[in-house]
Design an enzyme around this catalytic site. Sequence first.
Site, PDB file in Angstrom:
ATOM      1  N   LYS A  64       7.020 -15.363  -2.048  1.00 46.78           N
ATOM      2  CA  LYS A  64       5.920 -15.932  -1.797  1.00 46.78           C
ATOM      3  C   LYS A  64       4.939 -16.567  -3.055  1.00 46.78           C
ATOM      4  CE  LYS A  64       1.837 -16.115   0.439  1.00 46.78           C
ATOM      5  NZ  LYS A  64       1.490 -17.095   1.552  1.00 46.78           N
ATOM      6  N   LYS A  70      -6.416 -16.371  -5.783  1.00 48.28           N
ATOM      7  CA  LYS A  70      -5.911 -15.191  -5.947  1.00 48.28           C
ATOM      8  C   LYS A  70      -3.897 -15.316  -5.830  1.00 48.28           C
ATOM      9  CE  LYS A  70      -4.208 -11.898  -2.354  1.00 48.28           C
ATOM     10  NZ  LYS A  70      -4.149 -11.721  -0.884  1.00 48.28           N
TER      11      LYS A  70
HETATM   12  P1  NAD Z   1      -8.989 -11.434   6.643  1.00 44.76           P
HETATM   13  O1  NAD Z   1      -9.944 -11.095   5.526  1.00 44.76           O
HETATM   14  O2  NAD Z   1      -9.137 -12.367   7.459  1.00 44.76           O
HETATM   15  O3  NAD Z   1      -8.320  -9.908   7.096  1.00 44.76           O
HETATM   16  C1  NAD Z   1      -7.795  -9.025   6.465  1.00 44.76           C
HETATM   17  C2  NAD Z   1      -8.288  -7.724   7.220  1.00 44.76           C
HETATM   18  O4  NAD Z   1      -8.213  -6.601   6.504  1.00 44.76           O
HETATM   19  C3  NAD Z   1      -9.890  -7.814   7.507  1.00 44.76           C
HETATM   20  O5  NAD Z   1     -10.341  -7.672   8.814  1.00 44.76           O
HETATM   21  C4  NAD Z   1     -10.483  -6.310   7.078  1.00 44.76           C
HETATM   22  O6  NAD Z   1     -11.386  -5.699   7.548  1.00 44.76           O
HETATM   23  C5  NAD Z   1      -9.082  -5.528   7.010  1.00 44.76           C
HETATM   24  N1  NAD Z   1      -9.012  -4.304   6.151  1.00 44.76           N
HETATM   25  C6  NAD Z   1      -9.097  -4.507   4.744  1.00 44.76           C
HETATM   26  N2  NAD Z   1      -8.993  -3.182   4.295  1.00 44.76           N
HETATM   27  C7  NAD Z   1      -8.518  -2.219   5.064  1.00 44.76           C
HETATM   28  C8  NAD Z   1      -8.323  -0.855   5.499  1.00 44.76           C
HETATM   29  N3  NAD Z   1      -8.372   0.061   4.463  1.00 44.76           N
HETATM   30  N4  NAD Z   1      -7.876  -0.475   6.708  1.00 44.76           N
HETATM   31  C9  NAD Z   1      -8.083  -1.280   7.899  1.00 44.76           C
HETATM   32  N5  NAD Z   1      -8.183  -2.541   7.695  1.00 44.76           N
HETATM   33  C10 NAD Z   1      -8.561  -3.233   6.461  1.00 44.76           C
HETATM   34  O7  NAD Z   1      -7.476 -12.065   5.849  1.00 44.76           O
HETATM   35  P2  NAD Z   1      -6.532 -13.010   6.322  1.00 44.76           P
HETATM   36  O8  NAD Z   1      -6.985 -14.247   6.203  1.00 44.76           O
HETATM   37  O9  NAD Z   1      -6.001 -12.404   7.684  1.00 44.76           O
HETATM   38  O10 NAD Z   1      -5.129 -12.781   5.269  1.00 44.76           O
HETATM   39  C11 NAD Z   1      -4.498 -11.406   5.100  1.00 44.76           C
HETATM   40  C12 NAD Z   1      -3.274 -11.616   4.268  1.00 44.76           C
HETATM   41  O11 NAD Z   1      -2.507 -12.843   4.576  1.00 44.76           O
HETATM   42  C13 NAD Z   1      -3.870 -11.721   2.809  1.00 44.76           C
HETATM   43  O12 NAD Z   1      -3.284 -11.169   2.034  1.00 44.76           O
HETATM   44  C14 NAD Z   1      -3.585 -13.252   2.680  1.00 44.76           C
HETATM   45  O13 NAD Z   1      -3.453 -13.643   1.454  1.00 44.76           O
HETATM   46  C15 NAD Z   1      -2.364 -13.698   3.169  1.00 44.76           C
HETATM   47  N6  NAD Z   1      -2.385 -14.950   3.829  1.00 44.76           N
HETATM   48  C16 NAD Z   1      -3.259 -15.470   4.508  1.00 44.76           C
HETATM   49  C17 NAD Z   1      -3.180 -16.907   4.916  1.00 44.76           C
HETATM   50  C18 NAD Z   1      -4.473 -17.654   5.461  1.00 44.76           C
HETATM   51  O14 NAD Z   1      -4.335 -18.871   5.634  1.00 44.76           O
HETATM   52  N7  NAD Z   1      -5.609 -17.047   5.810  1.00 44.76           N
HETATM   53  C19 NAD Z   1      -1.967 -17.419   4.658  1.00 44.76           C
HETATM   54  C20 NAD Z   1      -0.975 -16.835   4.202  1.00 44.76           C
HETATM   55  C21 NAD Z   1      -0.985 -15.351   3.870  1.00 44.76           C
END
Ligand code: NAD
Length: 293
Positions: A162, A237
């Site tokens: 990734k 990030k």
């Molecule tokens: P997001 O911030 O929308 O979701 C993350 C969730 O995790 C939040 O709802 C938060 O409340 C929860 N969280 C944080 N700490 C927690 C804990 N201790 N216990 C329970 N829940 C907890 O982020 P996202 O866009 O859904 O991305 C999630 C992951 O996927 C990231 O690592 C991101 O880099 C990766 N990602 C995102 C995308 C994108 O386009 N959004 C694409 C590929 C990968």
Amino acid sequence: MKIGFIGIGNMGAPMSANLARAGHEVTGFDLSPFNAEGVSSAASASEATANKQVVITMLPNGDALTKVYKEIVPAAAPGTCLIDCSAVDVESARNAHAAAEAAGLLCLDAPVSGGVVGAEQGTLTFMAGGSNASFKVAESLFDIMGQKSVHCGGAGSGQAAKICNNMILGISMIGVCEAFSLADKLGLDRQKMFDVVSTSSGYCWSMNAYCPAPGIGPQSPADNDYKAGFAAALMLKDLKLSQQAAESADAATPLGAHATALYERFVAQGGGEKDFSAMLPHLMALTRELQDG
Ligand code: NAD
């Protein structure tokens, strides 16, 4: 299967809903209230983990992963498969594997590519690191949430794939934006430039599928005032993760380092929530004197 799903944000909500729609019994937990169709809500991460065959995490970063694994590893039944789909640093991923394996659990790091649209449509690509036995358990779930999964190797190799992919993406997007900026200043029509490059040796995903110039190529965030899409802050990030990994592996990544610095400046100037392709107007506004400043 009985599945726990922890971290139900932008990505986790549609991914968990797709598993529920396919007939799995999904129990979710997030620090904030969430809405994912067909997913029931647990009061804690450990409650979402108890008596499950699989527990998926989709968290913002390595610190959150470490914190959540401290809670869920002791709560998981022996043989449970823990699948972390977050994008985190390789070290946190390997530590998570070690903790899970010491407790007799299966484990995979399985970050995704494809964004929120891919999560909604079930067309993500999963890149997985961990044992064959873990991959075998996870594969049918990857088929529901995505269209492709690759078993990349042992612990941490999904995150490595990734990080390398997104370092290419960050660099190639800047390359395409620089070329459009230069073309403009040379008086070359953007459409002509696209027509040539998209079918010549400069073609790449950033040009052909996600063109940063509005009105050129297929629909992309550039056509919607650079509303993310894939936010510049998330690109930063991932680029920082690439530099952290390169540092620890003593790998030379000069363009990765430069791309990180450019996105750092863009985010510092308030561009973090914009799509990462908004690097084009950012570069257009610079003069040659300011390009490295
Ligand atoms: P997001 O911030 O929308 O979701 C993350 C969730 O995790 C939040 O709802 C938060 O409340 C929860 N969280 C944080 N700490 C927690 C804990 N201790 N216990 C329970 N829940 C907890 O982020 P996202 O866009 O859904 O991305 C999630 C992951 O996927 C990231 O690592 C991101 O880099 C990766 N990602 C995102 C995308 C994108 O386009 N959004 C694409 C590929 C990968």
